[in-house]
Write an enzyme that holds these catalytic residues in place. Sequence first.
Site: not given
Ligand code: NAD
Ligand code: G6P
Ligand code: MN
Length: 441
Positions: A170, A264
């Site tokens: 994102d 980043y």
């Molecule tokens: P969070 O810890 O609140 O939630 C993650 C959930 O995944 C937890 O409830 C956990 O129990 C579950 N989980 C872990 N391993 C699992 C498995 N093997 N099978 C099923 N469920 C499992 O984390 P969050 O801060 O809400 O972030 C979630 C994910 O989204 C992270 O990987 C974060 O880096 C990612 N993220 C990515 C972007 C992006 O742009 N790519 C943006 C925001 C968040």
């Molecule tokens: C951005 C990145 C994500 C990352 C997030 C972390 O959106 O693109 O990949 O997971 O920031 O945000 P946080 O609020 O969890 O530090």
């Molecule tokens: Mn990202």
Amino acid sequence: MKKFSVVIAGGGSTFTPGIVKMLLANAERFPMKKLVLYDNDAERQAILAQAIKIMLDEEVPDIEYEYTTDPAVAFTDMDFCMAHIRVGKYAMRELDEKIPLKHGLVGQETCGAGGMAYGMRSITGMLELIDYMEKYSPNCWMLNYSNPAAIVAEACRVLRPNSKVLNICDMPVGTLRRMSQIIGTTPDQLEVDYFGLNHFGWWTGVRGKDGTDYTDLVKKYVSENGYLNQIEVDTQHTDASWQETHKKAKDIYAVDPRFLPNTYLKYYLFPDYVVEHSDKEYTRANEVMDGREKQVFDIARNIIKTGTAKDNGFHIDSHAYFIVDLACAIAFNTHERMVMIVENNGAIANFPDDAMVEIPCIVGVNGPEPICQGNIPEFERALMYQQVMSEKLLVEGYIEGSYQKVWQAFVLNKTIPSASKAKEVLDDLIIANKDYWPELK
Ligand code: NAD
Ligand code: G6P
Ligand code: MN
């Protein structure tokens, strides 16, 4: 109009309620028949899932809804899996950030030693999800934004090359939103040229869909303010540490003013500055646990207690609309132009074919078609090559259980200054990750 069945993997994620609200807000272009939440932590998921049930009953009682820890229930008859898992949850994120800092190294969720540690955990969790999806719904697409996306994407390329997994971040969308505020328009009016790796790239052009070139205007703003906006309209990236990051883009831009940088890059270009400005005792993981996590779970508990989500409900995650754009592109062949993480295959002409790069793609019914970016300059190419080889060696090290290769991945990472530091931090991370990593020999 067809209605879709969607499973959200990582149902207990802090982002789940906001994404569910965002899906509801987009119901006209992306109607849902069924929504299932899936997580491997029943207790954590149940809190959010029960509150979401109350909200759905009030707003859209006709959508079938379930939450489960059973993969068969979660993945059967699905059209899309939206994946945002965090293997090891915030407890491990905290260690990913604090262990490197203890060694005087960048402590970050997705970059450097901590990012590689998280990567070695995520690969296992992601492969598990992909295999469930393919077993129970072979035609389902996975829209993955679980991190660290670069490492997850490389692991998918090598280990599940034919799987229908799309990796997207994102940050390009979030920055486009900031750019649109700088220009005085909306993100849907803009398109960009961009090249790089995930969390490691540059915009080469920003223009209106009518063809107006805004690149110089945005560059001038970034040279003075970074991406820090005057008015904060975003729901994400607003905490103090993120504001610092937006501002720091000014210094990254100064290193090479030909292009507009991904925020980043600060971890790779200014690691000493980042370490000096980090609190070793209180990192971003702590900020999130005390902030977003607490807030989202408090709201959920309150909804369950009062039995209604009408007042004081969840906030809509409007920044996540790109996930619906992606789902619609696949479902309706919209040919949406989106920045995605894909196998290079010549799109960046002077970069390896088998590198997972982040570039604009045209997305349709068969997935993304990358848009050629031509040759890139030597400075960026050299930085990217070092980073992509670090990612590749890490994945090879994971697959082969090779200490040597994982160590080399750490040595190549630009946030780590020496082979001895790399070894020190790796050895600590091996102990901390003993329940998650394959054994390294
Ligand atoms: P969070 O810890 O609140 O939630 C993650 C959930 O995944 C937890 O409830 C956990 O129990 C579950 N989980 C872990 N391993 C699992 C498995 N093997 N099978 C099923 N469920 C499992 O984390 P969050 O801060 O809400 O972030 C979630 C994910 O989204 C992270 O990987 C974060 O880096 C990612 N993220 C990515 C972007 C992006 O742009 N790519 C943006 C925001 C968040
Ligand atoms: C951005 C990145 C994500 C990352 C997030 C972390 O959106 O693109 O990949 O997971 O920031 O945000 P946080 O609020 O969890 O530090
Ligand atoms: Mn990202």
